[in-house]
Design a protein around this motif. Sequence first.
Motif, short mmCIF file in Angstrom:
data_model
loop_
_atom_site.label_atom_id
_atom_site.label_comp_id
_atom_site.label_asym_id
_atom_site.label_seq_id
_atom_site.Cartn_x
_atom_site.Cartn_y
_atom_site.Cartn_z
N HIS A 299 46.40 13.59 6.29
CA HIS A 299 46.82 13.85 7.74
C HIS A 299 46.40 12.65 8.40
O HIS A 299 45.65 12.09 8.30
N SER A 300 47.43 12.57 9.24
CA SER A 300 46.96 11.24 10.16
C SER A 300 46.77 9.78 8.88
O SER A 300 47.27 9.37 8.35
N LEU A 301 45.83 9.37 9.62
CA LEU A 301 44.89 8.46 8.66
C LEU A 301 44.70 9.13 7.32
O LEU A 301 44.97 7.95 6.37
N GLY A 302 44.73 9.81 7.01
CA GLY A 302 44.53 10.16 6.25
C GLY A 302 45.63 9.75 5.12
O GLY A 302 45.68 10.16 3.75
N GLY A 303 46.87 10.20 5.87
CA GLY A 303 48.29 9.59 5.42
C GLY A 303 48.86 8.98 5.14
O GLY A 303 48.65 8.10 3.68
N LEU A 304 47.57 7.12 5.95
CA LEU A 304 47.77 6.27 5.65
C LEU A 304 47.67 5.71 4.30
O LEU A 304 47.66 5.21 3.92
N THR A 305 45.85 6.84 4.29
CA THR A 305 44.73 6.51 3.27
C THR A 305 45.32 6.78 1.97
O THR A 305 45.53 6.41 1.00
N LEU A 306 46.15 8.25 1.60
CA LEU A 306 46.99 8.60 0.98
C LEU A 306 48.12 7.30 -0.35
O LEU A 306 48.34 7.40 -0.82
N ALA A 307 48.49 6.72 1.67
CA ALA A 307 50.40 6.01 1.04
C ALA A 307 49.07 4.50 0.04
O ALA A 307 49.89 4.17 -0.81
N LEU A 308 47.96 3.96 1.14
CA LEU A 308 47.51 2.87 -0.58
C LEU A 308 46.70 3.41 -1.40
O LEU A 308 47.08 2.01 -2.30
N LEU B 140 45.74 7.11 -7.26
CA LEU B 140 45.27 8.25 -7.42
C LEU B 140 46.57 8.90 -8.45
O LEU B 140 46.31 10.20 -9.57
N LYS B 141 47.99 8.81 -8.74
CA LYS B 141 48.74 9.68 -9.39
C LYS B 141 48.92 11.16 -9.45
O LYS B 141 48.86 12.13 -11.00
N PRO B 142 49.56 11.76 -7.85
CA PRO B 142 49.49 13.13 -8.22
C PRO B 142 50.59 13.34 -8.58
O PRO B 142 51.82 12.33 -8.18
N LYS B 143 50.86 14.58 -8.32
CA LYS B 143 52.23 15.13 -8.96
C LYS B 143 53.26 14.95 -8.25
O LYS B 143 54.06 14.93 -7.89
N ARG B 144 52.81 14.77 -6.69
CA ARG B 144 53.58 15.47 -5.49
C ARG B 144 52.46 14.80 -4.40
O ARG B 144 51.07 15.67 -4.82
N ALA B 145 52.63 14.36 -3.49
CA ALA B 145 51.98 13.75 -2.27
C ALA B 145 52.81 14.21 -0.93
O ALA B 145 54.14 14.46 -0.64
N VAL B 146 51.53 15.15 -0.35
CA VAL B 146 52.33 15.04 1.59
C VAL B 146 52.03 14.70 2.85
O VAL B 146 50.67 13.85 2.21
N PHE B 147 52.50 14.28 2.85
CA PHE B 147 51.74 13.02 3.96
C PHE B 147 52.44 14.10 5.35
O PHE B 147 53.90 14.04 6.09
N SER B 148 50.74 14.19 6.38
CA SER B 148 51.15 15.62 7.16
C SER B 148 51.57 14.15 8.22
O SER B 148 50.36 13.96 8.77
#
Length: 232
Positions: A81-90, A95-103
């Motif tokens: 979520h938010s900064l967590g979405g930016l963090t996840l994108a980077l 991390l190679k998750p099977k699916r990603a959700v950017f909230s």
Amino acid sequence: MQLHTETWGDGERLAVLIHGIMADHRTWRRVGPALADRGYRVIAVDLRGHGASGRGEYSPALFADDVVETLPTGADLAIGHSLGGLTLALAVERLKPKRAVFSDPAWHLATLPGTDFDAETFARFKQADRKRIRTLNPRWEEADVDIELATLALWDEATALAVAPLIDRDLLPTAPVVPSLVQLADPSFLISPQRAALLRERGFEVRSVAGAGHTIHRDDFDGFMASLEGWI
């Protein structure tokens, strides 16, 4: 940096959750158990400078490095979520998750017309009282207001300085690394309709939660979960 984590459930599938700035794992107080009820083991982090995790230097790259160091690779689902979405994108390529959700991800921090937003102003939000939090988030449950006050008390406001270089920069990913949903507030002050259309062109699925504010999972929990159907 190894981050503090919270875990719900013991299912065979794995979900990982990454909160936004000023928050910590407690922002997911309803999402974690809901995913656990769907058969996931859920791990939520406290980013550096937040919650029970360590302090130090701050930057989006360091947030992402910490998440990669702390979380397992190959999760079935990753939500940021938010900064967590930016963090996840980077971090998503590592991390190679099977699916990603950017909230409502922090991919474009625009200076709003007529405002003087800067990192110092943002950092001063640490002093926000219950009345201000309630005014800004009229749909939140009282428990979420309590948690916001508690997380602000622990938050290192110096993390706001990590956001300053991102203001007015376009950080939209050029393509999804894994199958990806972008979940938007309505309206989103981070992702405009034009940028949402561009994300669709680049291969992201984009869904909005009608009437929801920036922290969708606290503003409209049922709408948040409904918009994840087909992804969880």
